[in-house]
Design a protein around this motif. Structure first.
Motif, PDB file in Angstrom:
ATOM      1  N   ARG A 431       0.822  -1.215   0.000  1.00  0.00           N
ATOM      2  CA  ARG A 431       0.000   0.000   0.000  1.00  0.00           C
ATOM      3  C   ARG A 431       0.855   1.264   0.000  1.00  0.00           C
ATOM      4  O   ARG A 431       0.477   2.271  -0.600  1.00  0.00           O
ATOM      5  CB  ARG A 431      -0.929   0.001   1.216  1.00  0.00           C
ATOM      6  CG  ARG A 431      -1.993  -1.085   1.182  1.00  0.00           C
ATOM      7  CD  ARG A 431      -3.117  -0.774   2.132  1.00  0.00           C
ATOM      8  NE  ARG A 431      -2.636  -0.537   3.492  1.00  0.00           N
ATOM      9  CZ  ARG A 431      -3.418  -0.161   4.501  1.00  0.00           C
ATOM     10  NH1 ARG A 431      -4.711   0.035   4.292  1.00  0.00           N
ATOM     11  NH2 ARG A 431      -2.924   0.027   5.711  1.00  0.00           N
ATOM     12  N   ARG A 432       2.014   1.192   0.649  1.00  0.00           N
ATOM     13  CA  ARG A 432       2.865   2.377   0.751  1.00  0.00           C
ATOM     14  C   ARG A 432       3.715   2.595  -0.495  1.00  0.00           C
ATOM     15  O   ARG A 432       3.836   3.717  -0.988  1.00  0.00           O
ATOM     16  CB  ARG A 432       3.781   2.250   1.978  1.00  0.00           C
ATOM     17  CG  ARG A 432       4.775   3.394   2.136  1.00  0.00           C
ATOM     18  CD  ARG A 432       5.690   3.149   3.334  1.00  0.00           C
ATOM     19  NE  ARG A 432       6.419   1.896   3.198  1.00  0.00           N
ATOM     20  CZ  ARG A 432       7.541   1.772   2.495  1.00  0.00           C
ATOM     21  NH1 ARG A 432       8.051   2.820   1.849  1.00  0.00           N
ATOM     22  NH2 ARG A 432       8.158   0.608   2.421  1.00  0.00           N
ATOM     23  N   ALA A 433       4.309   1.512  -1.018  1.00  0.00           N
ATOM     24  CA  ALA A 433       5.295   1.669  -2.090  1.00  0.00           C
ATOM     25  C   ALA A 433       5.009   0.807  -3.314  1.00  0.00           C
ATOM     26  O   ALA A 433       5.845   0.714  -4.206  1.00  0.00           O
ATOM     27  CB  ALA A 433       6.690   1.339  -1.556  1.00  0.00           C
ATOM     28  N   ALA A 434       3.812   0.184  -3.372  1.00  0.00           N
ATOM     29  CA  ALA A 434       3.419  -0.653  -4.519  1.00  0.00           C
ATOM     30  C   ALA A 434       4.361  -1.830  -4.715  1.00  0.00           C
ATOM     31  O   ALA A 434       4.490  -2.346  -5.821  1.00  0.00           O
ATOM     32  CB  ALA A 434       3.317   0.180  -5.800  1.00  0.00           C
ATOM     33  N   ILE A 435       5.029  -2.271  -3.632  1.00  0.00           N
ATOM     34  CA  ILE A 435       5.918  -3.434  -3.686  1.00  0.00           C
ATOM     35  C   ILE A 435       5.119  -4.668  -3.306  1.00  0.00           C
ATOM     36  O   ILE A 435       4.598  -4.771  -2.190  1.00  0.00           O
ATOM     37  CB  ILE A 435       7.124  -3.245  -2.747  1.00  0.00           C
ATOM     38  CG1 ILE A 435       7.993  -2.080  -3.235  1.00  0.00           C
ATOM     39  CG2 ILE A 435       7.945  -4.522  -2.638  1.00  0.00           C
ATOM     40  CD1 ILE A 435       9.139  -1.729  -2.299  1.00  0.00           C
ATOM     41  N   LEU A 436       5.010  -5.589  -4.228  1.00  0.00           N
ATOM     42  CA  LEU A 436       4.159  -6.771  -4.058  1.00  0.00           C
ATOM     43  C   LEU A 436       5.040  -8.013  -3.935  1.00  0.00           C
ATOM     44  O   LEU A 436       5.667  -8.442  -4.915  1.00  0.00           O
ATOM     45  CB  LEU A 436       3.212  -6.900  -5.252  1.00  0.00           C
ATOM     46  CG  LEU A 436       2.214  -8.057  -5.259  1.00  0.00           C
ATOM     47  CD1 LEU A 436       1.252  -7.963  -4.071  1.00  0.00           C
ATOM     48  CD2 LEU A 436       1.422  -8.073  -6.565  1.00  0.00           C
ATOM     49  N   SER A 437       5.092  -8.582  -2.753  1.00  0.00           N
ATOM     50  CA  SER A 437       5.905  -9.782  -2.548  1.00  0.00           C
ATOM     51  C   SER A 437       5.225 -10.987  -3.192  1.00  0.00           C
ATOM     52  O   SER A 437       4.006 -11.008  -3.401  1.00  0.00           O
ATOM     53  CB  SER A 437       6.113 -10.039  -1.052  1.00  0.00           C
ATOM     54  OG  SER A 437       4.896 -10.460  -0.445  1.00  0.00           O
ATOM     55  N   GLU A 438       6.027 -12.004  -3.489  1.00  0.00           N
ATOM     56  CA  GLU A 438       5.478 -13.204  -4.113  1.00  0.00           C
ATOM     57  C   GLU A 438       4.478 -13.894  -3.196  1.00  0.00           C
ATOM     58  O   GLU A 438       3.441 -14.401  -3.649  1.00  0.00           O
ATOM     59  CB  GLU A 438       6.613 -14.156  -4.500  1.00  0.00           C
ATOM     60  CG  GLU A 438       7.482 -13.625  -5.639  1.00  0.00           C
ATOM     61  CD  GLU A 438       8.599 -14.588  -6.018  1.00  0.00           C
ATOM     62  OE1 GLU A 438       9.019 -15.376  -5.141  1.00  0.00           O
ATOM     63  OE2 GLU A 438       9.029 -14.566  -7.191  1.00  0.00           O
ATOM     64  N   LYS A 439       4.773 -13.932  -1.879  1.00  0.00           N
ATOM     65  CA  LYS A 439       3.852 -14.575  -0.926  1.00  0.00           C
ATOM     66  C   LYS A 439       2.521 -13.838  -0.875  1.00  0.00           C
ATOM     67  O   LYS A 439       1.454 -14.460  -0.852  1.00  0.00           O
ATOM     68  CB  LYS A 439       4.492 -14.627   0.456  1.00  0.00           C
ATOM     69  CG  LYS A 439       5.648 -15.609   0.572  1.00  0.00           C
ATOM     70  CD  LYS A 439       6.188 -15.644   1.999  1.00  0.00           C
ATOM     71  CE  LYS A 439       7.326 -16.661   2.120  1.00  0.00           C
ATOM     72  NZ  LYS A 439       7.883 -16.690   3.510  1.00  0.00           N
ATOM     73  N   LEU A 440       2.578 -12.495  -0.847  1.00  0.00           N
ATOM     74  CA  LEU A 440       1.344 -11.712  -0.807  1.00  0.00           C
ATOM     75  C   LEU A 440       0.568 -11.880  -2.110  1.00  0.00           C
ATOM     76  O   LEU A 440      -0.670 -11.995  -2.099  1.00  0.00           O
ATOM     77  CB  LEU A 440       1.659 -10.232  -0.578  1.00  0.00           C
ATOM     78  CG  LEU A 440       0.460  -9.279  -0.527  1.00  0.00           C
ATOM     79  CD1 LEU A 440      -0.484  -9.666   0.607  1.00  0.00           C
ATOM     80  CD2 LEU A 440       0.923  -7.828  -0.361  1.00  0.00           C
TER      81      LEU A 440
END
Length: 824
Positions: A431-440
């Motif tokens: 939500r803060r930096a648009a960084i999407l982890s593989e697990k998420l």
């Protein structure tokens, strides 16, 4: 019809020769703001669309999510009856399930088999089946057929396909597929996948809203402009020889809530639409797309006579289009109908193996995987399916537009309530930096309401291919640079234009640019004009008609993340909603941002040199420019697909005055700069600050190779007006130049005149090129250097350009002998 090369042209005509029928299918797309009444209008246009819903009021309050598609038959009374599947879901599922249980042949092997058919076949069709079965027999290698045998084989195929046509329902009843587009902004990033020139559009506006209100006026007008611009832009992508006909019908809704007489209501509607169209009044290419007839409907009354008039006008407009009654292969029609059957069972995505099985079960199957892939590519270009012929995506075909929208929506509208505590840190980072982890990412898809958990790899593949998200490149050491380019700014490696893309190590997470936070304007100004960096002038990609879909920039950022490492400041990535910075070498960065309809690019360098000219490396600038151009073209679907002549590009390249940094100020078209030696920059300056600009100074970093090629030394003087013989030789060399139409425009030939020439000599491209050149000489009487520069300007993004001096040298024996050191 769009073709990629001569091979696919032959493929199409081979399949067409085996059997053809007329195209009388209409594609209707309904668009407009949210809650304007699109779904209610579709329900009233289509008979028995939803028999479960009796209350019309309830229907008018429904809101579409994504896109709803309804396939209907147009009856003699001009009613639209939604088609029901001829096979029930159980039967169709059985057909598709068999695809995973049988060995499927790949490559060019024939896929026609002796499956049992429900319908009887003629003797000719039976002969054809036996002939093709022989070809399929494993290990059977028939002797080469003679011309007579090949002709007989083709006749057998024609006979069989004619028999199949006789078994088909009456071809006099056209089909119409009605596409109901959601109006919420969140869906705008995906809708353009399905907009094209082969559709009729209904653009709706709520006539109960006050268009004179400042708040509503902005929202309504912006939505109206977005759809008009989007339809125009994506309907103009491919420059096929077609006359522009109206395709957009304007419809006012909620007549039942308006006050006054019927005439007063219609007058009010016309005033609102005219006000909305004011922006386009000088753009005849857009105005010509608008149907003169407007309609005002009562959303609550399915018997409103306006609906019958709309149905009639839709058919009238469709019958005026060049694709109406166009010949198309019977085999394509059969497989397209099989796709329709699958869609009606609710299946949205199928594997390529399932496509093979569907093809195998139609009466006249396509003969090879290559033919199937060609069919899928045409379906993709027509907006009926999504299919990309890449190693990662070739295995699946998206039948329903709803699937891709569901996949996209998962990343946009996921809720906090669905996040487990173990993934809270990753969720907050997203939500803060648009960084999407593989697990998420996996968790989001598994908890999706759209049952995408079994298609995770396919979803990720499509989101990456469509530039919705990408894994950033990890930091790494750059190879040491050759500092000779700093010592001498006049030197440049001629091979530098060949962009070398080596695989790079990437992070184990994705970035989704459309989710990035927006930086304040004052911060963006500092990022785009950084202190203590040597800078180039801003290169600007200016979109025509003052319109660029914001998703275009987001996808360009994703493409840049695949090419370069994201620059960082204070340990944080320098990517925001409207801005991105990328590390292009050990000492250089690309700064990329956009305002309205313009994408800006600027190269910044760190160097111990004291002068900007020595600090900035032209090789790096030109490589970055080419990569940006190639990715923009790919994002817009403009990479070369056919031999059609290019008549339209959605954007043009400009360069900004180095003394100006404000949006849309001091911009000069690059093509004009290449042709001219010097020009004045005065319009956006105070009178005492105006100045002249030299082409070599302005373009020396971004376009140095182009300038070098134009300025190459010549032993022969070409500073003269070309003769008829000169123009004939040049026209021959331009025969295969796809940009010949754009060249004519750059040479000052009016578009109307080009259309006249097209009518007279379009079939022979050499004659058309010669006519363009003759008209240029007649009207301008300019010398050969101007023509040479203009050709180079039009081809500035090509690896090689057509040099007319070389052409004239080669055709002059005396000059060719002189250049080789021999006498004449």
């Amino acid at each position: 019809m769009l073709f990629e090369d001569t091979g696919t042209i032959r493929t199409y005509y081979r399949i067409l020769e085996e059997g053809k029928t007329k195209n009388n299918r209409i594609r209707l797309i309904v668009v407009g703001m949210y809650e304007v009444g699109k779904t209610a209008l579709v329900n009233n246009l289509v008979e028995n669309l939803d028999e479960q819903i009796q209350d019309v009021q309830m229907r008018s309050n429904e809101s579409t999510e994504g896109i709803d598609v309804h396939l209907c038959e147009i009856t003699e009374g001009n009613t639209w009856n939604k088609l029901k599947s001829k096979r029930n879901q159980k039967q169709m599922t059985h057909v598709l399930n068999n695809a995973t249980q049988e060995e499927q042949q790949c490559g060019d092997a024939s896929h026609t088999t002796s499956d049992k058919k429900a319908a009887s076949v003629t003797d000719g069709e039976q002969k054809l089946k036996l002939e093709l079965e022989k070809e399929e027999f494993q290990g059977f290698e028939p002797a080469p057929l003679t011309d007579g045998e090949n002709k007989l084989k083709l006749e057998l195929k024609k006979e069989a396909l004619q028999a199949l046509l006789a078994l088909e329902p009456s071809q006099d009843c056209p089909l119409i597929s009605v596409w109901d587009f959601a109006g919420q902004n969140v869906y705008y990033s995906t809708h353009h996948f399905f907009l094209n020139e082969g559709s009729i559009y209904l653009l709706l506006m709520d006539m109960t809203e006050d268009i004179d209100s400042e708040t509503k006026q902005h929202e309504m007008i912006e939505s109206f402009k977005f759809w008009i611009n989007s339809i125009h832009m994506y309907s103009s992508m491919y420059d096929v020889d077609k006359e522009l006909k109206p395709t957009i019908i304007l419809v006012g809704t909620h007549k039942d809530k308006m006050h006054g007489t019927d005439n007063e209501k219609k007058e009010y509607m016309a005033r609102n639409f005219n006000k909305a169209l004011e922006t386009f009044q000088d753009n005849m290419n857009i105005i010509n797309r608008i149907c003169p007839k407007m309609f005002l409907v009562n959303n609550l009354d399915a018997e409103d006579p306006e609906y019958a008039k709309i149905r009639e006008e839709v058919r009238n407009l469709a019958e005026q289009q060049c694709y109406w009654n166009e010949k198309q292969p019977v085999k394509f029609v059969q497989l397209e109908k099989a796709f329709d059957e699958v869609r009606q069972t609710g299946k949205e995505i199928i594997t390529f193996k399932e496509v093979r099985k569907l093809n195998k079960n139609i009466p006249a199957p396509l003969e090879s995987d290559n033919d199937i892939i060609y069919f899928l590519k045409l379906q993709h270009l027509n907006g009926n399916v999504l299919f990309f012929d890449t190693d990662a995506l070739r295995g699946h075909v998206i039948l329903s537009p709803q699937w891709i929208i569901k996949a996209f929506k998962c990343f946009i509208n996921h809720k906090d309530a669905h996040i487990p505590p173990r993934l809270l840190r990753q969720w907050n980072e997203y939500r803060r930096a648009a960084i999407l982890s593989e697990k998420l990412l996996v968790d989001i898809l598994k908890k999706s309401a759209y049952q995408l958990d079994c298609q995770i790899e396919v979803v990720i593949g499509y989101m990456e291919h469509l530039n919705v998200m990408a894994k950033p490149i990890c930091p790494e050491d750059f190879p040491e640079e050759d500092n000779s380019t700093e010592k001498d700014p006049s030197t440049i490696d001629k091979n530098a234009r060949k962009v070398n893309r080596q695989p790079r190590k990437r992070y184990d997470f994705y970035i989704v640019p459309c989710q990035l936070q927006t930086k304040p304007n004052e911060d963006i100004d500092k990022l785009t004009n950084p202190e203590n960096w040597y800078q180039t002038q801003a290169l600007c990609f200016v979109f025509k008609d003052m319109f660029m879909p914001p998703a275009t920039f987001h996808r360009l950022v994703v493409a840049c993340m695949r090419e370069w490492e994201i620059a960082q400041t204070n340990g944080a990535f320098m990517v925001y909603n409207r801005f991105g910075a990328f590390k292009t070498s050990e000492r250089s960065q690309l700064r990329l941002w956009y305002w309205d309809h313009i994408i800006y690019a600027k190269m910044v360098f760190k160097s111990q040199k004291e002068e900007n000219d020595y600090a900035v490396d032209p090789n790096t600038c030109q490589n970055c420019r080419r990569i940006l151009y190639e990715n923009l073209m790919a994002i817009l679907g403009l990479l070369p697909r056919s031999s059609n002549i290019t008549k339209y590009t959605p954007f043009e390249e400009y360069i900004q005055c180095p003394n100006l940094t404000k949006h849309n100020q001091g911009l000069f078209k690059v093509n004009d700069c290449i042709v001219k030696d010097e020009f004045a920059c005065a319009d956006d300056h105070e009178d005492n600050e105006s100045h002249s600009m030299n082409t070599h100074v302005v373009l020396k970093f971004w376009y140095k190779e182009t300038l070098d090629e134009i300025d190459g030394d010549r032993d022969r003087d070409f500073d003269r007006v070309p003769t008829d013989v000169d123009l004939s030789k040049i026209a021959q060399s331009l025969e295969k130049m796809k940009e010949i139409w754009l060249l004519g425009i750059e040479l000052g030939v009016p578009n109307v005149k080009l259309e006249e020439m097209k009518f007279d000599s379009w079939q022979k491209k050499r004659d058309f090129s010669f006519s363009v050149l003759m008209e240029w000489r007649r009207s301008k009487c300019e010398a050969l250097p101007k023509l040479r520069k203009t050709i180079r300007a039009v081809q500035k993004n090509k690896d090689h350009f057509i040099d007319i001096y070389d052409i004239l040298d080669a055709n002059d024996p005396c000059n060719a002998a002189s250049n080789s050191g021999l006498g004449c």
